[in-house]
Design an enzyme around this catalytic site. Sequence first.
Site, PDB file in Angstrom:
ATOM      1  N   SER A   1       1.300  -1.397  -0.681  1.00 18.76           N
ATOM      2  CA  SER A   1      -0.038  -0.023   0.157  1.00 18.76           C
ATOM      3  C   SER A   1       0.747   0.678  -0.057  1.00 18.76           C
ATOM      4  O   SER A   1       1.985   1.789   0.976  1.00 18.76           O
ATOM      5  CB  SER A   1      -1.194   0.229   0.904  1.00 18.76           C
ATOM      6  OG  SER A   1      -1.626   1.248   2.038  1.00 18.76           O
TER       7      SER A   1
ATOM      8  N   LYS B   1      -0.874  -1.256  -4.378  1.00 22.98           N
ATOM      9  CA  LYS B   1      -1.862  -0.107  -4.567  1.00 22.98           C
ATOM     10  C   LYS B   1      -1.796   0.827  -4.300  1.00 22.98           C
ATOM     11  O   LYS B   1      -1.163   1.743  -3.118  1.00 22.98           O
ATOM     12  CB  LYS B   1      -2.504  -0.557  -2.783  1.00 22.98           C
ATOM     13  CG  LYS B   1      -3.825   0.243  -2.255  1.00 22.98           C
ATOM     14  CD  LYS B   1      -4.783  -0.625  -0.855  1.00 22.98           C
ATOM     15  CE  LYS B   1      -4.493  -0.100   0.399  1.00 22.98           C
ATOM     16  NZ  LYS B   1      -5.598  -0.932   1.726  1.00 22.98           N
ATOM     17  N   LEU B   2      -2.813   2.392  -5.004  1.00 21.84           N
ATOM     18  CA  LEU B   2      -2.374   3.694  -4.348  1.00 21.84           C
ATOM     19  C   LEU B   2      -2.713   4.535  -3.686  1.00 21.84           C
ATOM     20  O   LEU B   2      -4.394   4.150  -3.903  1.00 21.84           O
ATOM     21  CB  LEU B   2      -2.037   4.185  -6.125  1.00 21.84           C
ATOM     22  CG  LEU B   2      -0.934   3.863  -7.036  1.00 21.84           C
ATOM     23  CD1 LEU B   2      -1.295   4.200  -8.088  1.00 21.84           C
ATOM     24  CD2 LEU B   2       0.304   4.020  -6.541  1.00 21.84           C
ATOM     25  N   LYS B   3      -3.186   4.949  -2.478  1.00 19.69           N
ATOM     26  CA  LYS B   3      -4.053   5.889  -1.498  1.00 19.69           C
ATOM     27  C   LYS B   3      -4.397   7.104  -2.512  1.00 19.69           C
ATOM     28  O   LYS B   3      -3.837   7.647  -3.477  1.00 19.69           O
ATOM     29  CB  LYS B   3      -2.975   6.227  -0.572  1.00 19.69           C
ATOM     30  CG  LYS B   3      -3.411   5.533   0.691  1.00 19.69           C
ATOM     31  CD  LYS B   3      -4.489   4.151   1.658  1.00 19.69           C
ATOM     32  CE  LYS B   3      -4.041   3.807   2.147  1.00 19.69           C
ATOM     33  NZ  LYS B   3      -5.622   3.104   2.860  1.00 19.69           N
TER      34      LYS B   3
ATOM     35  N   ASP C   1      -6.948   3.523  -3.172  1.00 18.65           N
ATOM     36  CA  ASP C   1      -7.697   3.136  -1.864  1.00 18.65           C
ATOM     37  C   ASP C   1      -7.989   4.509  -1.490  1.00 18.65           C
ATOM     38  O   ASP C   1      -6.861   5.165  -1.391  1.00 18.65           O
ATOM     39  CB  ASP C   1      -7.253   1.832  -0.571  1.00 18.65           C
ATOM     40  CG  ASP C   1      -7.718   2.317   0.379  1.00 18.65           C
ATOM     41  OD1 ASP C   1      -8.857   2.836   1.040  1.00 18.65           O
ATOM     42  OD2 ASP C   1      -7.101   1.977   1.363  1.00 18.65           O
TER      43      ASP C   1
ATOM     44  N   ASN D   1     -10.246   5.144   1.271  1.00 13.75           N
ATOM     45  CA  ASN D   1     -10.526   5.818   3.132  1.00 13.75           C
ATOM     46  C   ASN D   1     -11.341   7.113   2.547  1.00 13.75           C
ATOM     47  O   ASN D   1     -11.299   7.843   3.841  1.00 13.75           O
ATOM     48  CB  ASN D   1      -9.793   6.247   3.508  1.00 13.75           C
ATOM     49  CG  ASN D   1      -8.491   5.014   4.049  1.00 13.75           C
ATOM     50  OD1 ASN D   1      -7.213   4.284   3.318  1.00 13.75           O
ATOM     51  ND2 ASN D   1      -8.458   3.611   4.504  1.00 13.75           N
TER      52      ASN D   1
ATOM     53  N   GLU E   1     -10.801   0.887  -4.084  1.00 14.13           N
ATOM     54  CA  GLU E   1     -11.686   0.128  -2.371  1.00 14.13           C
ATOM     55  C   GLU E   1     -12.213   1.730  -1.252  1.00 14.13           C
ATOM     56  O   GLU E   1     -11.803   2.668  -1.669  1.00 14.13           O
ATOM     57  CB  GLU E   1      -9.874  -0.253  -1.689  1.00 14.13           C
ATOM     58  CG  GLU E   1     -10.680  -0.268   0.403  1.00 14.13           C
ATOM     59  CD  GLU E   1      -9.343  -0.891   0.532  1.00 14.13           C
ATOM     60  OE1 GLU E   1      -7.946  -1.176  -0.244  1.00 14.13           O
ATOM     61  OE2 GLU E   1      -9.021  -1.319   1.724  1.00 14.13           O
TER      62      GLU E   1
ATOM     63  N   ASP F   1     -14.045  -1.527   2.445  1.00 16.51           N
ATOM     64  CA  ASP F   1     -13.149  -1.690   3.521  1.00 16.51           C
ATOM     65  C   ASP F   1     -14.243  -2.027   5.004  1.00 16.51           C
ATOM     66  O   ASP F   1     -14.470  -2.473   5.469  1.00 16.51           O
ATOM     67  CB  ASP F   1     -11.819  -1.420   3.350  1.00 16.51           C
ATOM     68  CG  ASP F   1     -10.903  -0.973   4.499  1.00 16.51           C
ATOM     69  OD1 ASP F   1     -10.902  -1.466   5.985  1.00 16.51           O
ATOM     70  OD2 ASP F   1      -9.780  -0.622   4.806  1.00 16.51           O
TER      71      ASP F   1
ATOM     72  N   LYS G   1     -10.272  -7.162   7.529  1.00 19.28           N
ATOM     73  CA  LYS G   1      -8.995  -7.142   8.252  1.00 19.28           C
ATOM     74  C   LYS G   1      -9.898  -7.476   9.786  1.00 19.28           C
ATOM     75  O   LYS G   1     -10.841  -6.932  10.483  1.00 19.28           O
ATOM     76  CB  LYS G   1      -9.436  -5.182   8.973  1.00 19.28           C
ATOM     77  CG  LYS G   1      -8.377  -4.939   7.795  1.00 19.28           C
ATOM     78  CD  LYS G   1      -8.435  -2.756   7.334  1.00 19.28           C
ATOM     79  CE  LYS G   1      -7.803  -3.021   6.330  1.00 19.28           C
ATOM     80  NZ  LYS G   1      -7.866  -1.595   6.154  1.00 19.28           N
TER      81      LYS G   1
ATOM     82  N   GLY H   1      -4.862  -4.512   5.554  1.00 17.09           N
ATOM     83  CA  GLY H   1      -3.513  -4.315   7.069  1.00 17.09           C
ATOM     84  C   GLY H   1      -3.195  -2.738   7.572  1.00 17.09           C
ATOM     85  O   GLY H   1      -4.170  -2.349   7.185  1.00 17.09           O
TER      86      GLY H   1
HETATM   87  O1  OSB Z   1      -7.403   1.553   4.338  1.00 13.55           O
HETATM   88  O2  OSB Z   1      -6.284   0.152   4.085  1.00 13.55           O
HETATM   89  C1  OSB Z   1      -5.866   1.277   5.100  1.00 13.55           C
HETATM   90  C2  OSB Z   1      -2.847   1.525   7.089  1.00 13.55           C
HETATM   91  C3  OSB Z   1      -4.299   2.304   8.096  1.00 13.55           C
HETATM   92  C4  OSB Z   1      -5.257   2.600   7.943  1.00 13.55           C
HETATM   93  C5  OSB Z   1      -5.983   2.106   7.155  1.00 13.55           C
HETATM   94  C6  OSB Z   1      -5.205   1.165   5.310  1.00 13.55           C
HETATM   95  C7  OSB Z   1      -4.010   1.103   5.829  1.00 13.55           C
HETATM   96  C8  OSB Z   1      -3.005   0.601   4.706  1.00 13.55           C
HETATM   97  C9  OSB Z   1      -2.753   0.082   4.653  1.00 13.55           C
HETATM   98  O3  OSB Z   1      -3.747   1.047   3.347  1.00 13.55           O
HETATM   99  C10 OSB Z   1      -2.243  -1.426   4.677  1.00 13.55           C
HETATM  100  C11 OSB Z   1      -0.664  -2.188   5.947  1.00 13.55           C
HETATM  101  O4  OSB Z   1       0.153  -1.913   5.059  1.00 13.55           O
HETATM  102  O5  OSB Z   1      -0.797  -2.285   6.759  1.00 13.55           O
HETATM  103 MG    MG Z   2      -8.585   0.213   3.207  1.00 11.46          MG
END
Ligand code: OSB
Ligand code: MG
Length: 367
Positions: free
Chosen positions: A135, A161-163, A188, A190, A213, A238, A262, A290
């Site tokens: 990520s 995976k690109l935020k 992703d 969020n 995501e 998620d 998760k 994660g």
């Molecule tokens: O949305 O998946 C998520 C980390 C912290 C909180 C939310 C997320 C994430 C990650 C990192 O995307 C995933 C990892 O490598 O642990």
């Molecule tokens: Mg996520």
Amino acid sequence: MKFSGLELRRVAMPLVAPFRTSMGTEHERDVLLVRAVGDEAEGWGECVAMSEPGYSAEYVAGAADVIRRFLSPALAALSTVDAHLAESAFAKVKGHPMAKAAVQTAVLDAQLRAAGMSFGAYLGAVKPAVPAGVSVGIMDTVAQLLDAVDGYLDQGYLRIKLKIEPGWDVEPVRAVRERFGDILLQVDANCAYTLQDARQLARLDAFDLLLIEQPLPEDDIRGHAELARRMRTPMCLDESITSARAAADAIALHAAAIVNIKPGRVGGYLEARRVHDVCAASGVPVWAGGMLETGLGRAANVALAALPNFTLPGDTSASDRYYRTDITAPFRLEDGHVRVPTGPGLGVGPDPDALAAATTGTEWLAW
Ligand code: OSB
Ligand code: MG
């Protein structure tokens, strides 16, 4: 098993590089560990709550408080404890899945260590190693992002995976796709968008992403279903998937074609397995999310990711993607995969020196 109590331990884990998302920038992981002390064995659980309530309502100090005031006393009242008994004892406490998951995992680890069974064997793992994705956080410039992705691909990560967030979506995705060609790529958000952004998000359809995501808020199931109708990229949830029932609902309402699992978000590994099973029964693929875990949390996630319906690479990266010094023996990338531990319980334990060096506080909750 009979337990004498729980130890809460706060650990400060500096990240190798800042991790920026639409929720903020993380420089150091403030980790809450739970150690369950039983008469046959002890076990560890990692609480995945972040320091601030930016991903979900939970945060580290709040999780510690819920464990101290409500979860620990609920178990102290039982004559014997195992993971299922802990789960039902916690049902009267609303919410706080990450706090519950941490305690349940510590109990399950102790129980499995006593039985000589690994997490993987207990959960139903069907492979010795799992494919690893990574990520990648939001960067100041596209050039920095391309450098970071280049480094991860060099190391062998099988999926990127690109935020994304408004203002950092089509341009970085296009740049990564153009530079690296036919890699497995997903994004992703969020919860950073609204349905008003549907047209902008549909521009991502041009880049053959594996999935998008959680673009919309956690409680916006109908919005995700509508957005899924307005774009071709598969919709993955998620934050919204808080239980096996939530997964079943999202699938039935066509809000999720793929699910991120998760355990902390759904209250533990028992419910995480049910989410896996519900998705499998509906033909919906899952993958392991994660939360920047230490080796303790990672060990259990990697075991879960070896279940049969985890058909996409997870955010189960190697330890050195997060930490210079982990508190367990590091998880390493081997040909793009991370090996599932086979020893009893989590199959890894904290290194006493590394743990002591990272610890910022401990508290004993006697039963
Ligand atoms: O949305 O998946 C998520 C980390 C912290 C909180 C939310 C997320 C994430 C990650 C990192 O995307 C995933 C990892 O490598 O642990
Ligand atoms: Mg996520």
